[in-house]
Design an enzyme around this catalytic site. Structure first.
Site, PDB file in Angstrom:
ATOM      1  N   ASP A 169       0.826  -1.205   0.000  1.00  0.00           N
ATOM      2  CA  ASP A 169       0.000   0.000   0.000  1.00  0.00           C
ATOM      3  C   ASP A 169       0.866   1.263   0.000  1.00  0.00           C
ATOM      4  O   ASP A 169       1.862   1.334   0.732  1.00  0.00           O
ATOM      5  CB  ASP A 169      -0.866  -0.045   1.275  1.00  0.00           C
ATOM      6  CG  ASP A 169      -1.948   0.999   1.293  1.00  0.00           C
ATOM      7  OD1 ASP A 169      -2.820   0.944   0.420  1.00  0.00           O
ATOM      8  OD2 ASP A 169      -1.932   1.867   2.190  1.00  0.00           O
ATOM      9  N   GLU A 184      14.884 -15.128   0.339  1.00  0.00           N
ATOM     10  CA  GLU A 184      15.300 -16.220   1.251  1.00  0.00           C
ATOM     11  C   GLU A 184      14.296 -17.368   1.228  1.00  0.00           C
ATOM     12  O   GLU A 184      14.609 -18.484   1.613  1.00  0.00           O
ATOM     13  CB  GLU A 184      15.369 -15.707   2.701  1.00  0.00           C
ATOM     14  CG  GLU A 184      16.527 -14.822   3.011  1.00  0.00           C
ATOM     15  CD  GLU A 184      16.363 -14.217   4.417  1.00  0.00           C
ATOM     16  OE1 GLU A 184      15.707 -14.828   5.286  1.00  0.00           O
ATOM     17  OE2 GLU A 184      16.877 -13.101   4.620  1.00  0.00           O
TER      18      GLU A 184
END
Ligand code: NOJ
Ligand code: MG
Length: 589
Positions: free
Chosen positions: A234, A284
C-alpha cells in the site's frame, strides 16, 4: 500524462509512433508471477459466512472453488488485520492478527492452505506507510514526551507560529483537509503535531528510524512463514518523505506535478532502498530450482511517468507494480496505444513484466467509468444527483476493454465482481457512505463522494437475501437493484454472459500462455481501432486482438474468431467490441 490516486485526472493523449515489435516474448519457463492473473478480494464485500453483513475469511474460503473455476492464478486480499475500520482496514492496529469481524488467525491459515490446495496463490496487503492511531506504538507515542524514542516511530514536529498552533507545513491529506493534527502533551497542554497523509487516524510512520524498518521486516516474515505468496504494498511511493518538509504548491494526487517537480512526500529516492531490503527477505524463501516457490511484492505506487514507476520493479526491488496509467486511460485508441507502448518500453528496460489493471476498490468500476462522458476527469464517486452514465454503454466497453487487456502479455489484476460486469453503485444514499474521503471533504471545495460505490457486496444468487452474499439480508453497504440480474447464478453457464466471457478469455489465455507472448501493433491499427498481435514464444500461434472504437463496423482478415466481447455484425466488428482472431499459420506478424 498525468495521473491521480483517487481524485481528478487530466488526460492528454499523444499521437504515437508505431514500432513493429513492441514487446518480445518472455521465456517459457519464467516464474509464475510474470504472467499471473490475480483476483482482488475486498474481504468485507465478497462472502459473509455468519450473516452479520460483513464479508469474512470463512466466507472467502468456502467460495474459493469459484475462483479456481474462473481460471485465475492467485488472489490478493485487501487488509483483514485488526483495525478500527476508519479506512476499511487500511488503518491497521495489529499487523499480526485478524480483525474479529473477519475471523481468526486460524481462519487465515485455513484460507491460505485451501487456496494452495486448489492451485491458487495468495497475496496479502501490507500497509507500511501508516498505522492506525489505535496501534500500540501510536498510543505509546502519545503517552511519551516530545523527542522520545516512542514519538520517533512517527513524524511528530513542533507547530509553526509563536505559539506552535499552526501546522509545521502546508501539506494536505489525500483524503481532504490538513495533513497534520495536533495532540496534547502528556501533561494535557497543547503539544506537537503529527503527520497523516491520509485520515487523522492513520499517522504516518517514520521510515528514517531503523526500529521501524526492523519491525516491518518481521511482519513480512510473520506472513511469509504462514505461507503467503506475496504482498501488495500500500502507498509504496509514500514511505520516505523529503526530510526538509518543505511547503508545496502541488496537488497531493500527483507525484510529479510538473516535469521534474516531485512532491516531497511521494516517490522519494529513499523508498527503493526499503524495497531492496524486502526483496532480500522474500528471496530467502525461494526454494532453489523451483520458480514456483517465488514470493512477490507488488507496488501500489501512483507515480509517473512510466520510467519512474519502472524503478520500483528493477531486478533487485519489487516484482510488479500496478499500471494505473492504463486504468486511467480514456476510451480512446490513441491513449491505449500510447500507454501500452510506453509501459512495455519502460518495463522491458528493467526486465519486469507489465501488470494490467482496470478496476480496484479505489476507483469507479470500469463498467461505469468507461461510460463517463465528462471531459478531463475521473470522478471520485457518483451520486444520485449526478448525471448517470449509460449502463449498457459502460458494460459494452468494459467487456471490450477486458478482452483487450487479457490479450496483453504480462500479468493482470481483476477486481471482484468485474467478471459479472457489475457497475458502480451510482445512486447510493449518502447516509450509507463510510469512506473517510466523503466525511473529510463534505462542505469544502475538495468535496468528493468517495469510493463506497465500488465496494458494494457481491451478487451471488438473484433470489437469495443479500443476493447470496450471506445467510441474512444484512449488507454493510446497500446493493443496487441492477445487481440481481447480474448475480453469479444468472450468468453461470450462460453463453454470452460476462462471467462466461471472463472464463473463456482466462482459459484461452492460460492454455496458450498469452502472458508470455510477443506483442506487435498490427496493420489494421488505425485512428479508430486498436489492433495488435500476441505471438507465442515459439512462433506457432498468432492471435490478432482488435478493438473497434469507431462508429462503423470493421472487417477482419482471414482467420478463426476465437472470442468476441459481443456479437459480430455479419463477420465484422461493431462499435466498442473486441475480437480475438487466430491468424492462419505462416502469418508473419
Ligand atoms: C491505498 C488503498 O488502496 C486505499 O484504499 C487506502 O485508502 C489508502 N491506500 C490509504 O491506505
Ligand atoms: Mg461476516
Amino acid at each position: 500524462m498525468t495521473c491521480a490516486a483517487y481524485g481528478k485526472v487530466g488526460r492528454v493523449t499523444d499521437a504515437p509512433t508505431l514500432p513493429d515489435l513492441v514487446h518480445p516474448a518472455d521465456s517459457p519457463d519464467s516464474p509464475w508471477w510474470r504472467d499471473a492473473v490475480i483476483y482482488q478480494i475486498y474481504p468485507r464485500s465478497w462472502s459473509d459466512s455468519d450473516g452479520d453483513g460483513i464479508g469474512d475469511l470463512p466466507g472467502i474460503t468456502a467460495r474459493l472453488p469459484y475462483l479456481r473455476d474462473l481460471g485465475v492464478d492467485a488472489v490478493w486480499l485487501s487488509p483483514f488485520y485488526v483495525s478500527p475500520m476508519n479506512d476499511a482496514g487500511y488503518d491497521v492496529a495489529d499487523y499480526r492478527d485478524i480483525d474479529p469481524r473477519f475471523g481468526t488467525l486460524h481462519d487465515a491459515e485455513v484460507l491460505i492452505d485451501t487456496a494452495h490446495a486448489l492451485g491458487l496463490k495468495v497475496l496479502v496487503d501490507l500497509v507500511p506507510n501508516h498505522t492506525s492511531s489505535e496501534h500500540e506504538w501510536f498510543r505509546a507515542a502519545l503517552a511519551a514526551e516530545p523527542g522520545s524514542p516512542e514519538r520517533d516511530r512517527y513524524i511528530f514536529r513542533d507547530g509553526a507560529g509563536p505559539h506552535g498552533d499552526l501546522p509545521p507545513n502546508n501539506w494536505r491529506s489525500v483524503f481532504g483537509g490538513r495533513g497534520w493534527s495536533r495532540v496534547p502533551d502528556p501533561d494535557g497542554t497543547p503539544g506537537q503535531w503529527y503527520l497523516h497523509i491520509f485520515d487523522t487516524t492513520q499517522p504516518d510512520v517514520n521510515w528514517e528510524n531503523e526500529e521501524v524498518r526492523a519491525e516491518y521486516d518481521d511482519i513480512l516474515r510473520f506472513w511469509l512463514d504462514r505461507g503467503v505468496d506475496g504482498f501488495r504494498v500500500d502507498v509504496a511511493h509514500g514511505l520516505v518523505k523529503d526530510q526538509t518538509f518543505p511547503d508545496t504548491t502541488g496537488s497531493m494526487h500527483t507525484a510529479e506535478n510538473a516535469p521534474g517537480h516531485r512532491m516531497p512526500m511521494w516517490d522519494q529516492d529513499g523508498v527503493h532502498e526499503i524495497y531492496r531490503r524486502w526483496r532480500r527477505i522474500l528471496d530467502e524463501y525461494t526454494v532453489p530450482g523451483d520458480p514456483d516457490s517465488e514470493r512477490i511484492l507488488c507496488a501500489e505506487a501512483w507515480v509517473q511517468p512510466e520510467e519512474a514507476l519502472a524503478r520500483y520493479v528493477r531486478p533487485d526491488e519489487m516484482h510488479q507494480a500496478f499500471n494505473f496509467e492504463f486504468l486511467d486511460t480514456r476510451w480512446d485508441p490513441a491513449g491505449y496505444r500510447h500507454v501500452i507502448t510506453e509501459s512495455y518500453r519502460s518495463n522491458d528496460a528493467v526486465g519486469a513484466p507489465t501488470t494490467w489493471v482496470l478496476s480496484n476498490h479505489d476507483v469507479l468500476r470500469h463498467a461505469t467509468r468507461l461510460a463517463v462522458v465528462q471531459e478531463g476527469y475521473r470522478p471520485n464517486g457518483i451520486g444520485a444527483d449526478d448525471p448517470q452514465p449509460d449502463p449498457e454503454l459502460g458494460l459494452r466497453r468494459a467487456r471490450a476493454a477486458t478482452t483487450m487487456m487479457l490479450a496483453l502479455p504480462g500479468g493482470a489484476y481483476v477486481y471482484q465482481g468485474e467478471e459479472l460486469g457489475l457497475p458502480e453503485h451510482t445512486t447510493m444514499p449518502d447516509e450509507w457512505r463510510q469512506d473517510p474521503i466523503f466525511h473529510r471533504t463534505k462542505g469544502t471545495d475538495e468535496f468528493a463522494l468517495g469510493r463506497d460505490g465500488c465496494r458494494v457486496p457481491m451478487a451471488w444468487a438473484k433470489d437469495e437475501p443479500s443476493l447470496g452474499f450471506g445467510p441474512s439480508a444484512k449488507t454493510w453497504l446497500p446493493q443496487p437493484e441492477a445487481y440481481a440480474a447480474l448475480a453469479v447464478d444468472q450468468q453461470d453457464g450462460v453463453p454470452g454472459s460476462t462471467l462466461s466471457l471472463y472464463r473463456d478469455l482466462l482459459a484461452y489465455r492460460r492454455k496458450h500462455r498469452f502472458g508470455h507472448g510477443a506483442l506487435a501493433w498490427h496493420e489494421l491499427d488505425g485512428p479508430e481501432t486498436l489492433a495488435f498481435t500476441n505471438t507465442s514464444g515459439d512462433g506457432t500461434r498468432t492471435v490478432l486482438c482488435l478493438t473497434n472504437f469507431g462508429d462503423e463496423p470493421v472487417s477482419l482478415p482471414d482467420g478463426d474468431v476465437i472470442i468476441s466481447s459481443g456479437p459480430l455484425d455479419d463477420g465484422r466488428v461493431p462499435t466498442d467490441i473486441t475480437v480475438w482472431l487466430r491468424l492462419p499459420t505462416g502469418h508473419d506478424r
